[in-house]
Design an enzyme around this catalytic site. Sequence first.
Site, PDB file in Angstrom:
ATOM      1  N   GLY A  71       0.800  -1.220   0.000  1.00 37.05           N
ATOM      2  CA  GLY A  71       0.000   0.000   0.000  1.00 37.05           C
ATOM      3  C   GLY A  71       0.835   1.273   0.000  1.00 37.05           C
ATOM      4  O   GLY A  71       0.531   2.228  -0.720  1.00 37.05           O
ATOM      5  N   THR A  72       1.886   1.298   0.788  1.00 32.60           N
ATOM      6  CA  THR A  72       2.688   2.519   0.899  1.00 32.60           C
ATOM      7  C   THR A  72       3.322   2.855  -0.445  1.00 32.60           C
ATOM      8  O   THR A  72       3.290   4.013  -0.894  1.00 32.60           O
ATOM      9  CB  THR A  72       3.761   2.341   1.989  1.00 32.60           C
ATOM     10  OG1 THR A  72       3.089   2.053   3.225  1.00 32.60           O
ATOM     11  CG2 THR A  72       4.617   3.580   2.141  1.00 32.60           C
ATOM     12  N   ASN A 158      -8.894   3.760   7.791  1.00 36.69           N
ATOM     13  CA  ASN A 158      -8.280   2.667   8.532  1.00 36.69           C
ATOM     14  C   ASN A 158      -8.516   2.747  10.036  1.00 36.69           C
ATOM     15  O   ASN A 158      -8.364   1.755  10.731  1.00 36.69           O
ATOM     16  CB  ASN A 158      -6.769   2.621   8.264  1.00 36.69           C
ATOM     17  CG  ASN A 158      -6.118   3.967   8.369  1.00 36.69           C
ATOM     18  OD1 ASN A 158      -6.449   4.894   7.619  1.00 36.69           O
ATOM     19  ND2 ASN A 158      -5.194   4.122   9.299  1.00 36.69           N
ATOM     20  N   GLN A 186      -8.063  -0.505   2.960  1.00 41.54           N
ATOM     21  CA  GLN A 186      -8.937  -1.089   3.984  1.00 41.54           C
ATOM     22  C   GLN A 186     -10.244  -1.608   3.393  1.00 41.54           C
ATOM     23  O   GLN A 186     -10.986  -2.323   4.062  1.00 41.54           O
ATOM     24  CB  GLN A 186      -9.247  -0.052   5.075  1.00 41.54           C
ATOM     25  CG  GLN A 186      -8.036   0.355   5.888  1.00 41.54           C
ATOM     26  CD  GLN A 186      -7.525  -0.763   6.798  1.00 41.54           C
ATOM     27  OE1 GLN A 186      -8.263  -1.683   7.161  1.00 41.54           O
ATOM     28  NE2 GLN A 186      -6.256  -0.704   7.161  1.00 41.54           N
ATOM     29  N   HIS A 208      -1.736  -7.863   2.350  1.00 40.37           N
ATOM     30  CA  HIS A 208      -1.793  -8.381   3.735  1.00 40.37           C
ATOM     31  C   HIS A 208      -3.028  -7.917   4.489  1.00 40.37           C
ATOM     32  O   HIS A 208      -3.276  -8.350   5.614  1.00 40.37           O
ATOM     33  CB  HIS A 208      -0.512  -8.044   4.501  1.00 40.37           C
ATOM     34  CG  HIS A 208      -0.334  -6.618   4.925  1.00 40.37           C
ATOM     35  ND1 HIS A 208      -0.567  -6.211   6.214  1.00 40.37           N
ATOM     36  CD2 HIS A 208       0.066  -5.516   4.256  1.00 40.37           C
ATOM     37  CE1 HIS A 208      -0.300  -4.911   6.322  1.00 40.37           C
ATOM     38  NE2 HIS A 208       0.082  -4.465   5.142  1.00 40.37           N
ATOM     39  N   THR A 244      12.461  -6.797 -10.092  1.00 43.81           N
ATOM     40  CA  THR A 244      12.083  -8.183 -10.373  1.00 43.81           C
ATOM     41  C   THR A 244      10.757  -8.500  -9.694  1.00 43.81           C
ATOM     42  O   THR A 244      10.564  -8.184  -8.524  1.00 43.81           O
ATOM     43  CB  THR A 244      13.181  -9.139  -9.852  1.00 43.81           C
ATOM     44  OG1 THR A 244      14.401  -8.785 -10.507  1.00 43.81           O
ATOM     45  CG2 THR A 244      12.839 -10.596 -10.137  1.00 43.81           C
ATOM     46  N   CYS A 337       2.573   6.453  17.746  1.00 44.29           N
ATOM     47  CA  CYS A 337       3.390   7.161  18.730  1.00 44.29           C
ATOM     48  C   CYS A 337       4.435   7.962  17.969  1.00 44.29           C
ATOM     49  O   CYS A 337       4.877   7.555  16.902  1.00 44.29           O
ATOM     50  CB  CYS A 337       4.176   6.159  19.558  1.00 44.29           C
ATOM     51  SG  CYS A 337       3.242   5.403  20.864  1.00 44.29           S
TER      52      CYS A 337
HETATM   53  N1  PLP Z   1      -3.301   2.921   3.356  1.00 45.70           N
HETATM   54  C1  PLP Z   1      -4.115   2.529   4.341  1.00 45.70           C
HETATM   55  C2  PLP Z   1      -5.505   3.077   4.418  1.00 45.70           C
HETATM   56  C3  PLP Z   1      -3.672   1.609   5.299  1.00 45.70           C
HETATM   57  O1  PLP Z   1      -4.492   1.223   6.277  1.00 45.70           O
HETATM   58  C4  PLP Z   1      -2.344   1.111   5.193  1.00 45.70           C
HETATM   59  C5  PLP Z   1      -1.811   0.182   6.209  1.00 45.70           C
HETATM   60  O2  PLP Z   1      -2.218   0.193   7.344  1.00 45.70           O
HETATM   61  C6  PLP Z   1      -1.538   1.543   4.127  1.00 45.70           C
HETATM   62  C7  PLP Z   1      -2.051   2.452   3.231  1.00 45.70           C
HETATM   63  C8  PLP Z   1      -0.150   1.035   3.947  1.00 45.70           C
HETATM   64  O3  PLP Z   1      -0.166  -0.254   3.391  1.00 45.70           O
HETATM   65  P1  PLP Z   1       1.096  -1.230   3.494  1.00 45.70           P
HETATM   66  O4  PLP Z   1       1.115  -1.739   4.899  1.00 45.70           O
HETATM   67  O5  PLP Z   1       0.827  -2.317   2.524  1.00 45.70           O
HETATM   68  O6  PLP Z   1       2.303  -0.443   3.143  1.00 45.70           O
END
Ligand code: PLP
Length: 400
Positions: A71-72, A158, A186, A208, A244, A337
């Site tokens: 996601g990131t 989230n 989410q 995940h 890759t 935190c």
């Molecule tokens: N975006 C949302 C809304 C999320 O809840 C999360 C992870 O908690 C992410 C992005 C990031 O995803 P990843 O853990 O696959 O990098």
Amino acid sequence: MNSSAYLDHAATTPTRPEVVAAISEQLVAGGNASSLHTVGRAARKVVEESREAVARALGCGPSEVVFTSGGTESDNLAVKGTFWHRRAQDPRRTRVLVGTTEHHAVLDAVEHLVDHDGATVDWIEVDRLGRSDPAQVRELIERDPASVALVSMMWANNEVGTIQPVADVAAVAHEHGIPMHTDAVQAVGQVPVDFTASGADLLTASAHKFGGPLGAGVLLARRDAALTPITHGGGQERQLRSGTLNTPGIRGMALAASLATQDLPGEQDRLAALRDKLIRGALDLGLDIEVTGAHEVGNVSARLAGNAHLRVPGCDGDSLLYLLDAAGIECSTGSACQAGVPQPSHVLLAMGISEDDARGALRLTLGHTSTDADVAAFLEALPAAVERARRARSASRGGR
Ligand code: PLP
């Protein structure tokens, strides 16, 4: 009673056993999907079949699926890649319209553009339930449509599980030819996600969160979505994401996406019933607990079926988290935190909740392994944890 309960599926949900088996088989099979020999071609076949399965599960064409590490990365590629490309085409395009309750993967990518690339931010606000109004997006765009680089709004939050009007916002953005990205990390596996029907140009998902492996994700990108890549190298994935291909992770993600979307209406109802039982049970404990966001019994269109978010007055969420953990309940405060100091959640503050009220936040999230017993264990452990957390808070305040 066995009181151990995992109530943190929004952080990560257990990998499904069938997925673990598929990943293991693929790790043994090996091969680089870009190699031309037999084992490489076999890996390529797995990648392309997986691409088709992901496309079927998420309502898009296979050629719109770009495999990433999660996601990131997908959020960064969508936000930075679109901004860089659009601004290179027209230097007036410096405004980014982004939601106040987005995940840090979007917020910090935008902040990077502000700090390094001359971007400015227009915040899309939320109401007390965490929902944005497409009319505000329209108003922000129409101040000066030619200066907007992109709009980014998450599909579902989230922390509090609020579902956003993504299709309406995409329609407003498109009236002015502006691309729209949605972070659906989410949402996938909790609500039906149809990329084409949503009208979004770009969509982020992460394996995940729906029973697939850590470190695998996708950016769905319409064929006409123009992006500048953030990584350079072998030119894989339409030149958008060099590196890759993670064939075992991709195969596992595709299987997880198929399994998670297969019986979605049934699973949504099952999770919503558990969620409602958890919320009702917590409110009925007589501890002055409040529920954050929209809560209507059986509703799965305003709030994610698997999300419950509670605020416990007079407590620090972190104390509650540790006390519950000691009692075998794994959950989250929903916020992070900084340097070891718990911060009130930016999501709750954006919803108009005071800093003090935001401190006693607890996020309980359900998923494919959740059962009635998990909810019962939580409700049994909660009163003692609240009592101790309240005592700890008043002792620390009295000691000042
Ligand atoms: N975006 C949302 C809304 C999320 O809840 C999360 C992870 O908690 C992410 C992005 C990031 O995803 P990843 O853990 O696959 O990098």
